[in-house]
Motif scaffolding. Structure first.
Motif, short mmCIF file in Angstrom:
data_model
loop_
_atom_site.label_atom_id
_atom_site.label_comp_id
_atom_site.label_asym_id
_atom_site.label_seq_id
_atom_site.Cartn_x
_atom_site.Cartn_y
_atom_site.Cartn_z
N GLY A 282 5.31 100.63 78.44
CA GLY A 282 6.43 101.53 78.19
C GLY A 282 7.09 102.05 79.43
N ASP A 283 6.40 101.93 80.58
CA ASP A 283 6.95 102.40 81.85
C ASP A 283 7.51 101.26 82.70
N VAL A 284 7.56 100.07 82.12
CA VAL A 284 8.19 98.92 82.79
C VAL A 284 9.34 98.48 81.89
N PRO A 285 10.52 99.08 82.06
CA PRO A 285 11.62 98.85 81.12
C PRO A 285 12.05 97.39 81.01
N GLU A 286 11.84 96.60 82.06
CA GLU A 286 12.26 95.20 82.03
C GLU A 286 11.30 94.31 81.23
N ALA A 287 10.11 94.80 80.95
CA ALA A 287 9.11 94.01 80.24
C ALA A 287 9.55 93.80 78.79
N LYS A 288 9.61 92.54 78.38
CA LYS A 288 10.03 92.21 77.02
C LYS A 288 8.87 91.75 76.15
N ALA A 289 7.77 91.37 76.77
CA ALA A 289 6.64 90.85 76.02
C ALA A 289 5.34 91.19 76.74
N LEU B 131 4.26 91.50 71.12
CA LEU B 131 2.85 91.54 71.52
C LEU B 131 2.13 90.30 71.02
N LEU B 132 1.38 89.68 71.93
CA LEU B 132 0.51 88.57 71.58
C LEU B 132 -0.92 88.98 71.91
N VAL B 133 -1.78 89.01 70.89
CA VAL B 133 -3.18 89.35 71.06
C VAL B 133 -4.00 88.06 70.98
N MET B 134 -4.78 87.77 72.02
CA MET B 134 -5.60 86.56 72.05
C MET B 134 -7.05 86.97 72.26
N HIS B 135 -7.94 86.42 71.42
CA HIS B 135 -9.34 86.83 71.48
C HIS B 135 -10.20 85.74 70.86
N VAL C 298 -5.95 76.71 80.46
CA VAL C 298 -4.69 75.96 80.32
C VAL C 298 -4.14 76.14 78.91
N TYR C 299 -5.01 76.11 77.91
CA TYR C 299 -4.61 76.34 76.52
C TYR C 299 -3.94 77.70 76.38
N VAL C 300 -4.54 78.72 76.97
CA VAL C 300 -3.97 80.06 76.93
C VAL C 300 -2.59 80.08 77.57
N ALA C 301 -2.46 79.49 78.75
CA ALA C 301 -1.18 79.48 79.46
C ALA C 301 -0.10 78.75 78.65
N ASN C 302 -0.45 77.62 78.08
CA ASN C 302 0.53 76.86 77.29
C ASN C 302 1.01 77.65 76.08
N LEU C 303 0.08 78.35 75.43
CA LEU C 303 0.45 79.15 74.26
C LEU C 303 1.31 80.35 74.66
N ILE C 304 0.96 80.99 75.77
CA ILE C 304 1.77 82.12 76.25
C ILE C 304 3.20 81.67 76.52
N ALA C 305 3.33 80.53 77.18
CA ALA C 305 4.66 80.01 77.51
C ALA C 305 5.47 79.71 76.25
N ALA C 306 4.85 79.07 75.28
CA ALA C 306 5.56 78.71 74.04
C ALA C 306 5.93 79.96 73.25
N TRP C 307 4.98 80.89 73.12
CA TRP C 307 5.24 82.11 72.34
C TRP C 307 6.32 82.96 72.98
N SER C 308 6.25 83.14 74.31
CA SER C 308 7.17 84.06 75.00
C SER C 308 8.60 83.51 75.07
N ASP C 309 8.77 82.23 74.83
CA ASP C 309 10.11 81.63 74.90
C ASP C 309 11.08 82.31 73.94
N ARG C 310 10.58 82.84 72.84
CA ARG C 310 11.42 83.51 71.86
C ARG C 310 11.92 84.87 72.36
N TYR C 311 11.21 85.45 73.31
CA TYR C 311 11.50 86.82 73.71
C TYR C 311 12.04 86.94 75.14
N ILE C 312 11.82 85.92 75.96
CA ILE C 312 12.22 86.00 77.37
C ILE C 312 13.31 85.00 77.69
#
Length: 251
Positions: free
Chosen positions: A119-126, A191-195, A237-251
């Motif tokens: 909330g204190d990083v106004p440019e953060a979209k995801a 928000l993307l929660v990975m666990h 690598v799986y995590v990175a690929n998923l982050i990239a694909a998911w964030s494409d909608r928001y960034i």
């Protein structure tokens, strides 16, 4: 991929060591990565995920929190609040020297931290959390057998991942003083929660609590058989690929 050493001042003036991994070509967006408790910017998960994200056009800043890795300061004097201050200093450094981060990624306690500062990083979209505790006080479970000594003597030396660390009562008290659910509910970012279901360090119930507290847009991805530290290269690598694909909608 290009990887450059960086350096900036933390909230208390200490020099913090960092590394910026960037693609050879055009930069799609900047990301800020917060590492796990007592880890560092060169931890397996941090380095592998950051480097894999460069293949998707991300420039990723990862840094050592105060008192860890190559950063200045004494770890025993730090706490969750000082981690948040360091994260905001890192975001300010990116904003001034390159471009503010539009993506925040946090691993384990670093995941709790990015939720707290988003909330204190106004440019953060995801925001992305990896194996994050839903409340920072849960990190004290890693040294629960020392809590009585810490309370009685003010501090204790504990072994974490085979290394000695001094933990003080102020760390325990500070961790218990943060209401992360309020921050999550007011996130106003994707928000993307990975666990991993079998995570034996931070139980997957934490992911459920984070996900339930958050408002949409929110997503959950199971990391299946991955361990808490994401030590398997394929998992990172799986995590990175998923982050990239998911964030494409928001960034």
């Amino acid at each position: 991929m290009r990887s450059h050493r960086q350096e900036f001042h933390g909230a208390d003036g200490q020099k913090l060591a960092a590394r910026l991994d960037a693609p050879d070509g055009a930069i799609r967006a900047y990301a800020l990565f917060a590492h796990c408790f007592t880890c560092g910017k060169d931890a397996i998960a941090a380095s592998r995920i950051a480097q894999a994200l460069t293949e998707h056009g991300f420039a990723v800043l990862r840094f050592d929190f105060t008192g860890l890795g190559a950063s200045e300061g004494e770890f025993a004097n730090t706490n969750f609040s000082s981690n948040l201050a360091d994260l905001l200093a890192a975001a300010a450094y990116l904003r001034a020297s390159h471009k503010a981060p539009s993506l925040l990624i946090g691993h384990s306690l670093g995941g709790s931290a990015v939720l707290a500062v988003a909330g204190d990083v106004p440019e953060a979209k995801a925001v992305v959390t990896l194996a994050a505790p839903s409340h920072p006080v849960r990190v004290t479970g890693l040294f629960s057998q020392h809590l009585d000594q810490i309370a009685a003597e003010g501090e204790a030396q504990v072994q974490l991942a085979g290394r000695p660390f001094r933990i003080r009562q102020q760390f325990v008290e500070d961790a218990g003083g943060h209401n992360l659910k309020v921050k999550i509910a007011a996130l106003k970012r994707a928000l993307l929660v990975m666990h991993a279901p079998g995570d034996d360090t931070v139980d997957i119930g934490n992911a459920m609590e984070i996900f339930t507290a958050a408002k949409h847009p929110k997503s959950f991805i199971s990391l299946d058989s991955a361990d808490h530290l994401l030590t398997d290269r394929d998992d990172a690598v799986y995590v990175a690929n998923l982050i990239a694909a998911w964030s494409d909608r928001y960034i």
